[in-house]
Design a protein around this motif. Structure first.
Motif, PDB file in Angstrom:
ATOM      1  N   ALA A  10       0.831  -1.205   0.000  1.00  0.00           N
ATOM      2  CA  ALA A  10       0.000   0.000   0.000  1.00  0.00           C
ATOM      3  C   ALA A  10       0.865   1.255   0.000  1.00  0.00           C
ATOM      4  O   ALA A  10       0.601   2.209  -0.746  1.00  0.00           O
ATOM      5  N   ARG A  11       1.899   1.256   0.815  1.00  0.00           N
ATOM      6  CA  ARG A  11       2.787   2.426   0.857  1.00  0.00           C
ATOM      7  C   ARG A  11       3.506   2.613  -0.478  1.00  0.00           C
ATOM      8  O   ARG A  11       3.671   3.743  -0.944  1.00  0.00           O
ATOM      9  N   ALA A  12       3.918   1.505  -1.105  1.00  0.00           N
ATOM     10  CA  ALA A  12       4.582   1.611  -2.410  1.00  0.00           C
ATOM     11  C   ALA A  12       3.636   2.207  -3.453  1.00  0.00           C
ATOM     12  O   ALA A  12       4.048   3.014  -4.298  1.00  0.00           O
ATOM     13  N   ALA A  13       2.372   1.820  -3.393  1.00  0.00           N
ATOM     14  CA  ALA A  13       1.390   2.343  -4.347  1.00  0.00           C
ATOM     15  C   ALA A  13       1.146   3.830  -4.127  1.00  0.00           C
ATOM     16  O   ALA A  13       1.069   4.603  -5.092  1.00  0.00           O
ATOM     17  N   VAL A  14       1.031   4.247  -2.873  1.00  0.00           N
ATOM     18  CA  VAL A  14       0.810   5.665  -2.578  1.00  0.00           C
ATOM     19  C   VAL A  14       2.037   6.483  -2.958  1.00  0.00           C
ATOM     20  O   VAL A  14       1.917   7.599  -3.478  1.00  0.00           O
ATOM     21  N   THR A  15       3.228   5.940  -2.726  1.00  0.00           N
ATOM     22  CA  THR A  15       4.448   6.633  -3.146  1.00  0.00           C
ATOM     23  C   THR A  15       4.487   6.796  -4.660  1.00  0.00           C
ATOM     24  O   THR A  15       4.877   7.853  -5.175  1.00  0.00           O
ATOM     25  N   ALA A  16       4.056   5.769  -5.381  1.00  0.00           N
ATOM     26  CA  ALA A  16       3.989   5.871  -6.841  1.00  0.00           C
ATOM     27  C   ALA A  16       3.046   6.995  -7.260  1.00  0.00           C
ATOM     28  O   ALA A  16       3.337   7.754  -8.192  1.00  0.00           O
ATOM     29  N   LEU A  17       1.922   7.112  -6.566  1.00  0.00           N
ATOM     30  CA  LEU A  17       0.957   8.169  -6.889  1.00  0.00           C
ATOM     31  C   LEU A  17       1.536   9.549  -6.591  1.00  0.00           C
ATOM     32  O   LEU A  17       1.402  10.471  -7.401  1.00  0.00           O
ATOM     33  N   THR A  18       2.188   9.708  -5.441  1.00  0.00           N
ATOM     34  CA  THR A  18       2.758  11.021  -5.116  1.00  0.00           C
ATOM     35  C   THR A  18       3.947  11.345  -6.017  1.00  0.00           C
ATOM     36  O   THR A  18       4.172  12.518  -6.342  1.00  0.00           O
ATOM     37  N   ASP A  19       4.694  10.330  -6.448  1.00  0.00           N
ATOM     38  CA  ASP A  19       5.767  10.573  -7.419  1.00  0.00           C
ATOM     39  C   ASP A  19       5.192  11.045  -8.753  1.00  0.00           C
ATOM     40  O   ASP A  19       5.778  11.905  -9.424  1.00  0.00           O
TER      41      ASP A  19
END
Length: 279
Positions: A10-19
């Motif tokens: 989940a954190r990796a997915a949110v980081t991808a979105l913020t990137d």
């Protein structure tokens, strides 16, 4: 109950979105200079519990069943409500990232293919009222978000290949976004700009790539012109933004967990040919 593995996905997915949100200039899309950028970053974080719950549901089920599809849909609707309270946005990204996170929890080396199998099942709990995307799909025959998922996210796979072409960041990421924009039948653009507007945006993205991409002087000039044009027209290729977040998520997976046999580094004109043409 979620595990550390679920929370990490989940954190990796949110980081991808913020990137994805941090990329600039993004033609027609919010970037750090946009007045709503901080709100969008904040609301992106509200996706974390829902994405972790999707991963946990997939891990518990262990296969892409109709029951899992229904559970993911229910979690997604609850997550949309939480994101709305946090400022809104990211509906398309939630659909894409939710499927990819669930797929990664089931089979980390077959993420797009597993997401395709999940998306093949109908969400029987979904509201019956048509969305913008489904209305445009019905009117113009565009694949839309559901069609993209049911095809195994071809635009994400093309963008992911561009991320491996050896171009430094952030140019490679912008090139990957433009690769998506150049052929995606973006239902948001169809809604706001019609087929002519969609073709205009696709052609503008192709001009940047044909000029050598965002890392060249000619490509950077074409990108700036496209960005100014779309912002002046008020046209936003939001479908491309959500898929770009998906490509960044795949790119962030450990090498041992990245989909096998789906990524071939491409360079120069080969990167442009990889986009194909479906519009």
């Amino acid at each position: 109950m979620t595990s550390r593995e679920d929370e990490a996905l989940a954190r990796a997915a949110v980081t991808a979105l913020t990137d994805q949100l941090a990329l600039t200039p993004k033609p027609g899309l919010p970037d750090p200079s946009h007045r709503d950028h901080n709100t969008l970053r904040w609301s992106a974080k509200a996706l974390t519990p829902g994405l972790a719950a999707m991963s946990a549901a997939a891990r518990r089920t262990g296969e892409p069943t109709p029951g899992l599809r229904a559970e993911l849909g229910a979690i997604g609707r609850c997550t949309e409500h939480s994101v709305g309270l946090a400022g809104g946005g990211h509906r398309g990204a939630l659909w894409t990232l939710g499927l990819l996170v669930a797929a990664a929890a089931i089979e980390p080396r077959e993420v797009p293919a597993t997401a395709k199998r999940i998306a093949a099942h109908p969400d029987r709990g979904a509201p019956r009222r048509p969305s913008r995307g489904s209305s445009m799909s019905a009117k113009y025959g565009a694949a839309g978000a559901r069609g993209e998922a049911r095809a195994g996210f071809p635009h994400i796979r093309r963008a992911w290949a561009v991320l491996a072409d050896g171009t430094p960041r952030p140019q490679s990421r912008l090139n990957a976004l433009l690769t998506i924009m150049s052929t995606l039948q973006d239902t948001e653009l169809l809604y706001t700009a019609g087929p002519t507007g969609l073709r205009h945006v696709q052609a503008g993205a192709r001009r940047v790539l044909e000029a050598g991409g965002t890392g060249t002087a000619a490509g950077a000039k074409a990108l700036t012109a496209l960005d100014t044009d779309l912002h002046n027209r008020g046209w936003s290729p939001r479908g491309s933004a959500g898929l770009m977040a998906g490509a960044l998520f795949l790119d962030a997976l450990p090498a041992t967990a990245q989909p096998a046999g789906t990524r071939t580094p491409v360079r120069g004109t080969a990167a442009r040919r990889a986009t194909g043409s479906i519009a």
